[in-house]
Enzyme design. Structure first.
Site, PDB file in Angstrom:
ATOM      1  N   LYS A 169      21.114  14.371  34.973  1.00  0.00           N
ATOM      2  CA  LYS A 169      21.636  15.028  33.761  1.00  0.00           C
ATOM      3  C   LYS A 169      21.759  16.541  33.981  1.00  0.00           C
ATOM      4  CE  LYS A 169      20.052  11.444  30.548  1.00  0.00           C
ATOM      5  NZ  LYS A 169      19.178  10.613  31.402  1.00  0.00           N
ATOM      6  N   PHE A 170      22.531  16.898  34.982  1.00  0.00           N
ATOM      7  CA  PHE A 170      22.811  18.314  35.257  1.00  0.00           C
ATOM      8  C   PHE A 170      23.459  18.935  34.023  1.00  0.00           C
ATOM      9  CE2 PHE A 170      22.833  16.425  39.515  1.00  0.00           C
ATOM     10  CZ  PHE A 170      22.142  17.367  40.264  1.00  0.00           C
TER      11      PHE A 170
END
Ligand code: S5P
Length: 247
Positions: free
Chosen positions: A76-77
């Site tokens: 989940k950059f």
């Protein structure tokens, strides 16, 4: 990336991506040995592992590849493009082993270029799944935000699909309408036992998720916390495959 995934899914007759949320290398290795044949992709949270070492992780990735699994790091950059590119390196060196990663589009579309540059830096290819919806209650991904994520994601070659909310088939149906047929939708928040989970997680029925347009059901505790993970994984595989054929 989508084609590679569907080839595995067809070989194994399963649309299951296992969320392998265990905290020891032994626990993870055991899980793959038990359920590898029933799942089409493997989702990891590399920073959950208590006894992580580069060597043990490399051996684990080899095991996953031998089991015909795409490796999906659910990182989940969310940062700006150049930092996301550098976060693909670092101690975990995600770019060198992950085939897929997740990203939020909150910082703008350059994050996708940053992640793709990360793979290019090590001569590899990968795919990004953008979070268009989430399964957790009270999340801030409004319908308007979802629309914008889909619009930007559809136009970007580096994005092969979206994360949709598996706990709400109606939301998923709307997402499929907006996405069209050109990109995938992968859905967490599914469990054969429908209802509220731990700490705000919500679960919907996996067959309904596939019927509503999901290409992949992401199942965590439904499998890894089961008394017999292999048996449960086989159940989720059968349910997902049957629902796909009906669709
Ligand atoms: O909205 C989301 C997005 C993701 S990727 N909701 C989620 O639950 N996930 C992930 O799916 C989450 O990080 C976890 O690894 C998995 C769900 O696990 P389960 O045990 O609740 O099935």
């Amino acid at each position: 990336m989508a084609k590679r995934y569907m080839e595995v899914a067809c070989r194994k007759q399963s649309l299951v991506c296992l969320a392998a949320d265990r905290s020891t290398m032994a626990g993870l290795n055991q899980l793959i040995d038990e359920v590898g044949q029933h799942i089409a992709a493997l989702k990891t949270h590399v920073d959950l592992i208590d006894d992580w070492t580069a060597e043990s992780w490399a051996a684990f990735c080899t095991k996953a590849q031998t089991s015909d699994l795409l490796i999906f790091e659910d990182r989940k950059f969310a940062d700006i493009g150049k930092i996301s590119r550098n976060q693909m390196a670092g101690i975990y060196d995600i770019r060198s082993w992950a085939d897929l990663v997740t990203a939020h589009l909150i910082s703008g579309p350059d994050i996708v270029d940053g992640l793709q540059a990360g793979w290019t830096d090590v001569n590899r290819h990968g795919g990004v799944l953008l979070l268009a919806q989430m399964s957790s209650r009270g999340n801030l991904l409004s319908p308007q935000y979802t629309t914008l994520v889909v619009e930007k994601g559809k136009a970007h070659d580096g994005v092969f699909g979206f994360i949709g909310n598996g706990s709400r088939p109606n939301e998923l149906r709307d997402l499929r309408k907006a996405v069209g047929e050109g990109k995938m939708i992968w859905t967490p928040g599914v469990n054969l036992v429908v209802g509220d989970g731990e700490m705000g997680q919500r679960y919907g029925d996996p067959a309904q998720a596939v019927a509503a347009g999901s290409d992949c059901i992401i199942v965590g505790s439904g499998i890894h916390k089961a008394e017999n993970p292999a048996q449960e994984a086989a159940k989720y595989a059968a349910v997902s495959w049957q629902a796909l054929q009906m669709r």
